[in-house]
Scaffold this motif. Sequence first.
Motif, PDB file in Angstrom:
ATOM      1  N   VAL A  31       0.839  -1.197   0.000  1.00 53.30           N
ATOM      2  CA  VAL A  31       0.000   0.000   0.000  1.00 53.30           C
ATOM      3  C   VAL A  31       0.870   1.241   0.000  1.00 53.30           C
ATOM      4  O   VAL A  31       0.676   2.157  -0.812  1.00 53.30           O
ATOM      5  CB  VAL A  31      -0.944   0.018   1.216  1.00 53.30           C
ATOM      6  CG1 VAL A  31      -1.455   1.419   1.463  1.00 53.30           C
ATOM      7  CG2 VAL A  31      -2.117  -0.873   0.989  1.00 53.30           C
ATOM      8  N   VAL A  34       2.849   1.590  -3.355  1.00 54.52           N
ATOM      9  CA  VAL A  34       2.052   2.070  -4.479  1.00 54.52           C
ATOM     10  C   VAL A  34       1.615   3.507  -4.259  1.00 54.52           C
ATOM     11  O   VAL A  34       1.678   4.339  -5.155  1.00 54.52           O
ATOM     12  CB  VAL A  34       0.821   1.156  -4.697  1.00 54.52           C
ATOM     13  CG1 VAL A  34      -0.101   1.754  -5.744  1.00 54.52           C
ATOM     14  CG2 VAL A  34       1.259  -0.218  -5.134  1.00 54.52           C
ATOM     15  N   SER A  35       1.208   3.834  -3.036  1.00 60.42           N
ATOM     16  CA  SER A  35       0.590   5.153  -2.896  1.00 60.42           C
ATOM     17  C   SER A  35       1.597   6.300  -2.888  1.00 60.42           C
ATOM     18  O   SER A  35       1.189   7.425  -3.163  1.00 60.42           O
ATOM     19  CB  SER A  35      -0.338   5.230  -1.685  1.00 60.42           C
ATOM     20  OG  SER A  35       0.235   4.660  -0.584  1.00 60.42           O
ATOM     21  N   VAL A  36       2.880   6.062  -2.613  1.00 59.09           N
ATOM     22  CA  VAL A  36       3.802   7.187  -2.767  1.00 59.09           C
ATOM     23  C   VAL A  36       4.068   7.474  -4.242  1.00 59.09           C
ATOM     24  O   VAL A  36       4.477   8.570  -4.592  1.00 59.09           O
ATOM     25  CB  VAL A  36       5.159   6.987  -2.046  1.00 59.09           C
ATOM     26  CG1 VAL A  36       4.979   7.038  -0.559  1.00 59.09           C
ATOM     27  CG2 VAL A  36       5.838   5.723  -2.466  1.00 59.09           C
ATOM     28  N   TYR A  38       1.781   6.526  -6.967  1.00 64.36           N
ATOM     29  CA  TYR A  38       0.590   6.627  -7.808  1.00 64.36           C
ATOM     30  C   TYR A  38      -0.518   7.299  -7.027  1.00 64.36           C
ATOM     31  O   TYR A  38      -0.576   7.181  -5.815  1.00 64.36           O
ATOM     32  CB  TYR A  38       0.127   5.219  -8.200  1.00 64.36           C
ATOM     33  CG  TYR A  38       0.129   4.976  -9.680  1.00 64.36           C
ATOM     34  CD1 TYR A  38       1.328   4.945 -10.365  1.00 64.36           C
ATOM     35  CD2 TYR A  38      -1.045   4.765 -10.374  1.00 64.36           C
ATOM     36  CE1 TYR A  38       1.339   4.716 -11.728  1.00 64.36           C
ATOM     37  CE2 TYR A  38      -1.040   4.534 -11.737  1.00 64.36           C
ATOM     38  CZ  TYR A  38       0.155   4.513 -12.414  1.00 64.36           C
ATOM     39  OH  TYR A  38       0.169   4.296 -13.750  1.00 64.36           O
ATOM     40  N   SER A  39      -1.414   7.970  -7.724  1.00 66.71           N
ATOM     41  CA  SER A  39      -2.523   8.581  -7.007  1.00 66.71           C
ATOM     42  C   SER A  39      -3.823   7.892  -7.390  1.00 66.71           C
ATOM     43  O   SER A  39      -3.913   7.183  -8.384  1.00 66.71           O
ATOM     44  CB  SER A  39      -2.605  10.062  -7.314  1.00 66.71           C
ATOM     45  OG  SER A  39      -3.071  10.234  -8.619  1.00 66.71           O
ATOM     46  N   GLN A  40      -4.814   8.126  -6.567  1.00 68.58           N
ATOM     47  CA  GLN A  40      -6.104   7.489  -6.778  1.00 68.58           C
ATOM     48  C   GLN A  40      -6.684   7.840  -8.145  1.00 68.58           C
ATOM     49  O   GLN A  40      -7.202   6.971  -8.840  1.00 68.58           O
ATOM     50  CB  GLN A  40      -7.045   7.948  -5.660  1.00 68.58           C
ATOM     51  CG  GLN A  40      -8.440   7.406  -5.746  1.00 68.58           C
ATOM     52  CD  GLN A  40      -8.563   6.051  -5.088  1.00 68.58           C
ATOM     53  OE1 GLN A  40      -7.639   5.562  -4.463  1.00 68.58           O
ATOM     54  NE2 GLN A  40      -9.712   5.436  -5.243  1.00 68.58           N
ATOM     55  N   LEU A  43      -5.095   5.887 -10.789  1.00 70.20           N
ATOM     56  CA  LEU A  43      -5.620   4.517 -10.788  1.00 70.20           C
ATOM     57  C   LEU A  43      -6.967   4.476 -11.501  1.00 70.20           C
ATOM     58  O   LEU A  43      -7.246   3.554 -12.265  1.00 70.20           O
ATOM     59  CB  LEU A  43      -5.790   4.009  -9.366  1.00 70.20           C
ATOM     60  CG  LEU A  43      -4.568   3.492  -8.633  1.00 70.20           C
ATOM     61  CD1 LEU A  43      -4.986   2.881  -7.320  1.00 70.20           C
ATOM     62  CD2 LEU A  43      -3.838   2.452  -9.455  1.00 70.20           C
ATOM     63  N   ASP A 251       5.367   8.193   4.770  1.00 72.95           N
ATOM     64  CA  ASP A 251       5.060   7.923   3.360  1.00 72.95           C
ATOM     65  C   ASP A 251       4.600   9.191   2.649  1.00 72.95           C
ATOM     66  O   ASP A 251       3.581   9.188   1.961  1.00 72.95           O
ATOM     67  CB  ASP A 251       3.950   6.875   3.227  1.00 72.95           C
ATOM     68  CG  ASP A 251       4.407   5.526   3.713  1.00 72.95           C
ATOM     69  OD1 ASP A 251       5.617   5.304   3.747  1.00 72.95           O
ATOM     70  OD2 ASP A 251       3.548   4.709   4.065  1.00 72.95           O
ATOM     71  N   ASN A 252       5.316  10.269   2.838  1.00 71.44           N
ATOM     72  CA  ASN A 252       5.001  11.560   2.221  1.00 71.44           C
ATOM     73  C   ASN A 252       3.671  12.157   2.667  1.00 71.44           C
ATOM     74  O   ASN A 252       3.093  12.987   1.974  1.00 71.44           O
ATOM     75  CB  ASN A 252       5.003  11.452   0.682  1.00 71.44           C
ATOM     76  CG  ASN A 252       6.397  11.237   0.154  1.00 71.44           C
ATOM     77  OD1 ASN A 252       7.368  11.390   0.886  1.00 71.44           O
ATOM     78  ND2 ASN A 252       6.502  10.889  -1.111  1.00 71.44           N
ATOM     79  N   LYS A 253       3.190  11.710   3.800  1.00 67.68           N
ATOM     80  CA  LYS A 253       1.966  12.285   4.353  1.00 67.68           C
ATOM     81  C   LYS A 253       2.309  12.943   5.681  1.00 67.68           C
ATOM     82  O   LYS A 253       3.119  12.448   6.432  1.00 67.68           O
ATOM     83  CB  LYS A 253       0.955  11.192   4.645  1.00 67.68           C
ATOM     84  CG  LYS A 253      -0.041  10.933   3.586  1.00 67.68           C
ATOM     85  CD  LYS A 253      -0.959   9.801   4.010  1.00 67.68           C
ATOM     86  CE  LYS A 253      -0.371   8.927   5.064  1.00 67.68           C
ATOM     87  NZ  LYS A 253      -0.925   7.627   5.236  1.00 67.68           N
TER      88      LYS A 253
ATOM     89  N   ASP B 248      -6.768  12.135  -2.747  1.00 66.00           N
ATOM     90  CA  ASP B 248      -6.271  11.410  -3.901  1.00 66.00           C
ATOM     91  C   ASP B 248      -5.298  10.305  -3.515  1.00 66.00           C
ATOM     92  O   ASP B 248      -4.765   9.616  -4.369  1.00 66.00           O
ATOM     93  CB  ASP B 248      -5.597  12.410  -4.848  1.00 66.00           C
ATOM     94  CG  ASP B 248      -5.564  11.909  -6.268  1.00 66.00           C
ATOM     95  OD1 ASP B 248      -6.289  10.936  -6.543  1.00 66.00           O
ATOM     96  OD2 ASP B 248      -4.828  12.464  -7.076  1.00 66.00           O
ATOM     97  N   ILE B 250      -4.079   6.771  -2.229  1.00 58.76           N
ATOM     98  CA  ILE B 250      -4.683   5.452  -2.299  1.00 58.76           C
ATOM     99  C   ILE B 250      -4.975   4.913  -0.906  1.00 58.76           C
ATOM    100  O   ILE B 250      -6.075   4.461  -0.613  1.00 58.76           O
ATOM    101  CB  ILE B 250      -3.771   4.500  -3.072  1.00 58.76           C
ATOM    102  CG1 ILE B 250      -3.673   4.955  -4.513  1.00 58.76           C
ATOM    103  CG2 ILE B 250      -4.293   3.092  -3.013  1.00 58.76           C
ATOM    104  CD1 ILE B 250      -2.484   4.425  -5.243  1.00 58.76           C
TER     105      ILE B 250
END
Lengths: 565, 317
Positions: A31, A34-36, A38-40, A43, A251-253, B248, B250
């Motif tokens: 998770v 992928v999320s760092v 790609y964005s929703q 997807l 994770d960049n958040k 945005d 995931i």
Amino acid sequence: MVLITLVRDYIGRMLQDIPGMKVLILDSSTVSIVSVAYSQSELLKKEVFLVELVDSMSKETMTHLKAVYFLRPTSENIQKLRRQLANPRFGEYHLFFSNILKITQIQVLADSDEQEVVHQVQEFFADFCAIDPYHFTLNMQMNHIYMLPAVVDPPSSHSFCDRAVDGIAAVFLALKRRPVIRYQRTSDIAKRIAQETAKLMYEQESGLFDFRRTEFSPLLLVIDRRDDPVTPLLNQWTYQAMVHELIGIEDNKVDLRNTPKVSKDQQEVVLSSEQDSFFKSNMYENFGDLGMNIKTMVDEFQQITNSNQNIQTIEDMMKFVNNYPEYRKMQGNVSKHVTMVTEMSRIVEERKLMIVSQTEQELACNGGQVAAFEAVTKLLNDETISDIDRLRLVMLYALRYEKESPVQLMQLFNKLASRSAKYKPGLVQFLLKQAGIDKRTGDLFGNRDLLNIARNMARGLKGVENVYTQHQPLLFQTMESIIKGRLRDVDYPFIGNHFQQGRPQDVVIFIVGGTTYEEARTVALHNAANSGTRFILGGSVVLNSKRFLKDLEEAQRISRTSNAV
Amino acid sequence: MTTRNRTPLYKKYRDALRSVRVPVASCSPSHAGPSSSASSSSSAGRGGPVIEMVSTSLLHPNRSYAPVSTEDPGNSSRGHLMVGLPPAWVDLSEEISANMQRAQTKISELVKVHEKALMPSFGDGKEDQHTIEVLTQEITDLLKRSEKRLMKLSPSGPSEESNVRRNVQGQDGLDFDMNINGTVSNMEDDEFVDVGFSEHQMSQLKRTEAFTREREREIAQVVESVNELAQIMKDLSVLVIDQGTIIDRIEYNIQNVASTVEEGYKQLQKVLSVCRENTEKRRNGYVCYHPCDNVLHYASPPNTKGDILLTKTILKR
């Protein structure tokens, strides 16, 4: 090719060959991988309409969807997958694994696939979390393990090493390179990881790693965090590092829920150099310059807002409608950075970090034991300084003047113990035992050989631009030595009978125990200057002082209980 | 970017295992299976790679297996598997994308006609005007219809399915948005053409009242369509995703679901603890079971996830 692009390409390739509506199923580590990258909404563009965790217990059947699994090949995941293949919920199954599958794992999966729903099984080596173009982390939960000898907890230590080896191997597979491997001689864990990586690359899977040779083989250097315990203890003053130190990046958040006066949509924000151009150009700037740049950004934004206000003709309206998404994005961005900087200034003010940091930098960079002792004592007596800052000051002092004056060191220990209730006795001593002068390989304070001493003095004479950012991590010296080919074979031996010929073009430095954003900055600035050698930095986690101290405490607790037994 | 395809190896193992499995599957339950179920399944069972029938015939032996193996929690969901048809909203989504495509071709046509109309010509261009009007009307119709469909897509009932639908809606919304931006500019053109046309007329001919009325009607039409557009824009802004923000991300979207479920679980537990207190007060466990379950049924949403949680919590008692 840089790390984020590599991961993006992997994910893109995974999704593009499967037409129709898809569901993406991930595990807890993929998770973040992928999320760092790609964005929703990206997807969605690839027709992925649902993202699920592999351990979701849902039973809803959705045969109109095609399942794309992207998992680490762990035995738990294989077991979960087995159960799900026995009762298929989706129309098709496409299995992607982030690392090398064992033959037995393939057999187990094939055995449970009675209804033949699996269409493909692939290994896509995106097994690292690419937070920045040249910086990756493996997000390991049990990061404190590296400080303990392997005999204390063999299973944990084993899984720690395995994860590190997997991550490093994946980076090189993604880069399509097979490196020569060096490690830090004084660290057992670095040696073990280096040896296991070599075994994997040159023996077990030598076919997989057999790429076209480049003129100079790339280099993998495995070093230990304990060789430079100073960097994670310092306060940071460049944007990205500062946010991580004061608030925390995961994770960049950035989680802003605990900060006062934050609007609801700003409680959790994304800080990614890929999606946010302002952050990209300012992530390595120091706090002062950052403030200036934010002001310019706010001014620009205000201008746009004003021009948006007078809509009179239909043409204006059309322009407004066209620019609206862009405008919204900018609005969110501006308020995000302003919130963050405001919050950080508040913390700096509250904890008096300007004073603290100045002393920290003095301790890390300049000599003068007597003055340092006085400064630290003074801050320890200051009621307004927070406990964690006191602890860090004493630690820095202890690391620097471990041998010089034991009496004064003891005085500081006692003072710290009496002042801070939160202070766990013996933590500083444990740090010295772990990362004291006898354990270190590199010349951390630049006072071992004459050349370094001279260089230090020269710098002292020249004066420094900014007292808060004068510290250079040890990694900087290590990188310079690599470029000049001066990294000593005695301290950093090779594995096997490989030798470095000429200057390596690609260097991956893996720090067991975690990297810091200060080091990531050093690497990124070096790569931007483009000297012909490209560095990639990786570690088991990304440290800030809180995390470093937590790991230290955890390791101390475990080693104490194991001694008691 | 190295990848390694393990599919051939996997298939090899699977085929090897199938040859082992098939006799086992047809042997052991064959005494129980075909005799109890209809004979058709046994005849189809030999068939091998057929699509629909095999899945049912493979399922039947499994079902007769279930009491023996005890490791088969999802028997009820099997029934759905055989249907294999996507839910109705998938058609909606497809219709929207088809409409979008049609609209796109129409828009490009419209652009061409516009260009033609703007060219200097000797005729009065009445025909062009007419086609432009017709085309614009058609496009607006298409957009409006699609918008209505899009609204219909909106999820009902909390489940993963609805998540999928919401996402599909989002994607269609994005398409839609782009198209609308295109049309807005075309509509504006439309108006300017009118202006040019009328000035030309004014200089040449006497203004007749009839013409003014005509013009007014057209302006009213333009205003109306602009208003419609504004409405559509407003409805859509809800659907468009903020790129580059936390929405945005995931994992944010996954965690959201998880936390909602957790929240529900907590609520259930609260209800349970209240019930338990009641039970203790009354010192009569058996009587209280029924009201307690009633409360639970009442409080839980009618989805499978809730039911699972429910049974779990009840079993824990």
